[in-house]
Design a protein around this motif. Structure first.
Motif, mmCIF file in Angstrom:
data_model
loop_
_atom_site.group_PDB
_atom_site.id
_atom_site.type_symbol
_atom_site.label_atom_id
_atom_site.label_comp_id
_atom_site.label_asym_id
_atom_site.label_seq_id
_atom_site.Cartn_x
_atom_site.Cartn_y
_atom_site.Cartn_z
ATOM 1 N N VAL A 53 0.871 -1.151 0.053
ATOM 2 C CA VAL A 53 -0.053 0.114 -0.061
ATOM 3 C C VAL A 53 0.803 1.194 0.071
ATOM 4 N N TYR A 54 2.057 1.180 0.818
ATOM 5 C CA TYR A 54 2.898 2.153 0.837
ATOM 6 C C TYR A 54 3.495 2.609 -0.329
ATOM 7 N N TYR A 55 3.589 2.050 -1.395
ATOM 8 C CA TYR A 55 4.139 2.336 -2.668
ATOM 9 C C TYR A 55 3.089 3.154 -3.332
ATOM 10 N N TYR A 56 1.958 2.996 -3.081
ATOM 11 C CA TYR A 56 0.910 3.920 -3.730
ATOM 12 C C TYR A 56 0.431 5.264 -2.672
ATOM 13 N N PHE A 57 0.378 4.943 -1.662
ATOM 14 C CA PHE A 57 -0.257 6.000 -0.567
ATOM 15 C C PHE A 57 0.606 5.887 0.674
ATOM 16 N N LYS A 58 1.440 6.954 1.008
ATOM 17 C CA LYS A 58 2.290 7.109 1.905
ATOM 18 C C LYS A 58 1.414 7.185 3.459
ATOM 19 N N THR A 59 0.388 7.658 3.501
ATOM 20 C CA THR A 59 -0.268 7.775 4.572
ATOM 21 C C THR A 59 -1.768 7.287 4.779
ATOM 22 N N LYS A 60 -2.380 7.083 5.612
ATOM 23 C CA LYS A 60 -3.914 7.008 5.703
ATOM 24 C C LYS A 60 -4.714 7.914 5.385
ATOM 25 N N ASP A 61 -4.265 9.347 5.422
ATOM 26 C CA ASP A 61 -4.914 10.281 5.120
ATOM 27 C C ASP A 61 -4.998 10.484 3.578
ATOM 28 N N GLU A 62 -3.889 10.015 2.844
ATOM 29 C CA GLU A 62 -3.759 10.069 1.321
ATOM 30 C C GLU A 62 -4.873 8.738 0.843
ATOM 31 N N LEU A 63 -5.239 7.991 1.571
ATOM 32 C CA LEU A 63 -6.240 6.917 1.231
ATOM 33 C C LEU A 63 -7.420 7.770 1.412
ATOM 34 N N VAL A 64 -7.810 8.398 2.517
ATOM 35 C CA VAL A 64 -8.995 8.898 2.829
ATOM 36 C C VAL A 64 -9.208 10.145 1.436
ATOM 37 N N GLU A 65 -8.288 10.778 1.194
ATOM 38 C CA GLU A 65 -8.221 11.595 0.187
ATOM 39 C C GLU A 65 -8.708 10.976 -1.168
ATOM 40 N N ALA A 66 -7.958 9.826 -1.547
ATOM 41 C CA ALA A 66 -8.240 8.980 -2.630
ATOM 42 C C ALA A 66 -9.644 8.424 -2.756
ATOM 43 N N ALA A 67 -10.002 8.341 -1.535
ATOM 44 C CA ALA A 67 -11.677 7.599 -1.177
ATOM 45 C C ALA A 67 -12.642 8.787 -1.754
ATOM 46 N N LEU A 68 -12.301 10.006 -1.163
ATOM 47 C CA LEU A 68 -13.265 11.219 -1.433
ATOM 48 C C LEU A 68 -13.253 11.367 -3.038
ATOM 49 N N ALA A 69 -11.910 11.427 -3.599
ATOM 50 C CA ALA A 69 -11.792 11.368 -5.073
ATOM 51 C C ALA A 69 -12.866 10.353 -5.671
#
Length: 197
Positions: A53-69
């Motif tokens: 996962v860390y290859y694509y998203f460095k933090t959980k907040d980046e995943l949250v932002e991707a989910a919102l997108a």
């Protein structure tokens, strides 16, 4: 055709994995909430090793932002499809029908964007709450445009009332675990649309 021509290249595979993770993040964050969800939960749902996962998203907040997108993209797909309808009143009815079709999910987890916006709004650090707000604004702007095309007085107020009704019926449906609240309220909203000039 050779095997290399048949299989996707590394860039396509990476984009596919990122898309897989984004879709999983949108689903798991909706079901569990931001605070209860771990990166491992999202990796499991996406069938990706947690370390990858860390290859694509460095933090959980980046995943949250991707989910919102992802939520924003789904909303855009829905409104683009509804925009093909010739009449703004029919478009609004189509939106309400789409909300009602998700009644079982709403009764279990609430509105995907609304629940995230509410949770993110409670955080002390800002940023993601504003991103969630932009997704809600995207919906409000589209609904307002439909009311404007109908020629309704106060299209912005009407948009707030309709989207607020959706958030309310989602919340009540979830709180009472009763998907039929969505059905009944959706029918009422459609009757109001039919009765309004």
């Amino acid at each position: 055709m050779t095997d290399s021509e048949k299989s996707p290249g590394p860039r396509a595979r990476a984009a596919g994995k990122r898309r897989q993770l984004t879709a999983a993040a949108a689903r798991v964050l909706h079901e569990q909430g931001v605070e209860r969800t771990t990166i491992a939960d999202i990796a499991h749902a996406a069938e990706v090793p947690a370390g990858n996962v860390y290859y694509y998203f460095k933090t959980k907040d980046e995943l949250v932002e991707a989910a919102l997108a992802e939520h924003s993209g789904r909303l855009r797909e829905l409104t683009d499809a509804l925009d093909r309808l010739p009449d703004p009143r029919a478009r609004l009815k189509g939106l309400i029908e789409a909300w009602v079709s998700g009644r079982d999910t709403a009764a279990r987890y609430g509105c995907p964007t609304g629940t995230l916006a509410a949770e993110l709004g409670k955080r002390e650090e800002g940023g993601l709450d504003l991103t969630a707000g932009r997704v809600v604004r995207q919906l409000l702007d589209w609904v307002e445009q439909q009311y404007r095309e109908i020629g309704a007085a106060d299209p912005g107020g009407r948009a707030l009332a309709l989207v607020g009704a959706y958030q309310g019926m989602s919340l009540l449906s979830q709180a009472l675990r009763d998907p039929e609240i969505m059905t009944r309220e959706g029918e009422r909203l459609i009757r109001e649309l039919d009765a309004s000039a």
